[in-house]
Scaffold this active site. Sequence first.
Site, PDB file in Angstrom:
ATOM      1  N   LYS A  52       0.663  -1.164   0.026  1.00 28.36           N
ATOM      2  CA  LYS A  52      -0.038  -0.179   0.100  1.00 28.36           C
ATOM      3  C   LYS A  52       0.759   1.304   0.189  1.00 28.36           C
ATOM      4  CE  LYS A  52      -4.001  -2.241   1.970  1.00 28.36           C
ATOM      5  NZ  LYS A  52      -4.971  -2.608   3.097  1.00 28.36           N
ATOM      6  N   GLN A  96      -5.036  -1.457   9.460  1.00 29.49           N
ATOM      7  CA  GLN A  96      -4.792  -2.734   8.817  1.00 29.49           C
ATOM      8  C   GLN A  96      -5.589  -3.994   9.783  1.00 29.49           C
ATOM      9  OE1 GLN A  96      -3.988  -3.344   5.506  1.00 29.49           O
ATOM     10  NE2 GLN A  96      -4.073  -5.516   5.723  1.00 29.49           N
ATOM     11  N   ASP A 119     -11.439   2.943   4.124  1.00 27.88           N
ATOM     12  CA  ASP A 119     -11.644   1.604   4.006  1.00 27.88           C
ATOM     13  C   ASP A 119     -13.445   1.555   3.892  1.00 27.88           C
ATOM     14  OD1 ASP A 119     -10.097  -0.514   4.232  1.00 27.88           O
ATOM     15  OD2 ASP A 119      -9.446  -0.052   6.422  1.00 27.88           O
TER      16      ASP A 119
HETATM   17  N1  GUN Z   1      -7.212  -6.635   5.531  1.00 28.10           N
HETATM   18  C1  GUN Z   1      -7.411  -7.516   4.594  1.00 28.10           C
HETATM   19  N2  GUN Z   1      -7.996  -6.584   3.624  1.00 28.10           N
HETATM   20  C2  GUN Z   1      -8.241  -5.275   4.123  1.00 28.10           C
HETATM   21  C3  GUN Z   1      -8.682  -3.929   3.875  1.00 28.10           C
HETATM   22  O1  GUN Z   1      -9.205  -3.849   2.674  1.00 28.10           O
HETATM   23  N3  GUN Z   1      -8.520  -2.916   4.861  1.00 28.10           N
HETATM   24  C4  GUN Z   1      -8.167  -3.159   6.097  1.00 28.10           C
HETATM   25  N4  GUN Z   1      -8.158  -2.155   6.724  1.00 28.10           N
HETATM   26  N5  GUN Z   1      -7.612  -4.420   6.418  1.00 28.10           N
HETATM   27  C5  GUN Z   1      -7.460  -5.279   5.481  1.00 28.10           C
END
Ligand code: GUN
Length: 282
Positions: A52, A96, A119
């Site tokens: 990311k 995350q 998110d």
């Molecule tokens: N863990 C797995 N996919 C995601 C996501 O799309 N966002 C977040 N914050 N954590 C994740």
Amino acid sequence: MQQLLAKPVVEAVHLEVSDRVSRFKAKHGRAPGLAVVLVGDDPASVIYTTKKGQAAVAVGIHHETVEFSTQSSESEVIAAVRKLNLNPKIDGILVQRPIPKNFDAEASLYWVDPAKDVDCFHPINVGKLAAGLPGLRPCTPMGVMRILKHYGISVAGKTACVVGRSNIVGKPMAALLLEANATVLHCHSQTKDLMKLTRQAEILVVAAGKPGLVTADHVAKGAVVIDVGIHRNAAGKVCGDVDAAALAGIPSAITPVPGGVGPMTIAMLLANTVTAAEMRES
Ligand code: GUN
């Protein structure tokens, strides 16, 4: 059977986002900013957060990662998220998942300021999506919509079936398909006669978290199949919720795993960060 690959879609989104970042910088004298909060050392989470950060930098987005050890307390993490909520350089914040089991998962949905919630996990943003109000939309379901758009697959008036009802994918996926004027069938682990419903789908989105759940018997001839699952099978091979090999010749198009929906999540996170920045400055 057409393979709906993420690569050209991700490239198109990156170009678009880079352009929006340049225009944002010219207008506001700063880059949009993304902060990623990582608690603990879950190997998949470490890989995702690193990716990311790299993707953000590649399109000109300012990026910060805030890392906490597994031993960190919930209050320390909350204090850091509050600081990011107040940081004017940061437009998007992502905590995350998974977060440690001893943290309050429900309360954590409220940590991030809804204006910075890239998110789309905050109940305010979930409500805006349900009510059809403008706002941030969740990354993976938006990535699926973007794949459909890129490959010229129309949604309005079609029968779509979503398998899975997670808050991250299944529920918002059904909401986005409905917003795009599909007729939406929503199936889950308690659905009786799953095949009967999935076989009605012109667009079948599988996000059940069960490797190989969908077989040839579940799919109508000519359907578009979107596989959101990602697993590693006993042989160590990455596979999805759909038994893709068994489907040969049935769907008109399918997203492969890997290389289908997966890479779209980060691309849409970048788009959401710029959207959050534009909304905060407007
Ligand atoms: N863990 C797995 N996919 C995601 C996501 O799309 N966002 C977040 N914050 N954590 C994740």
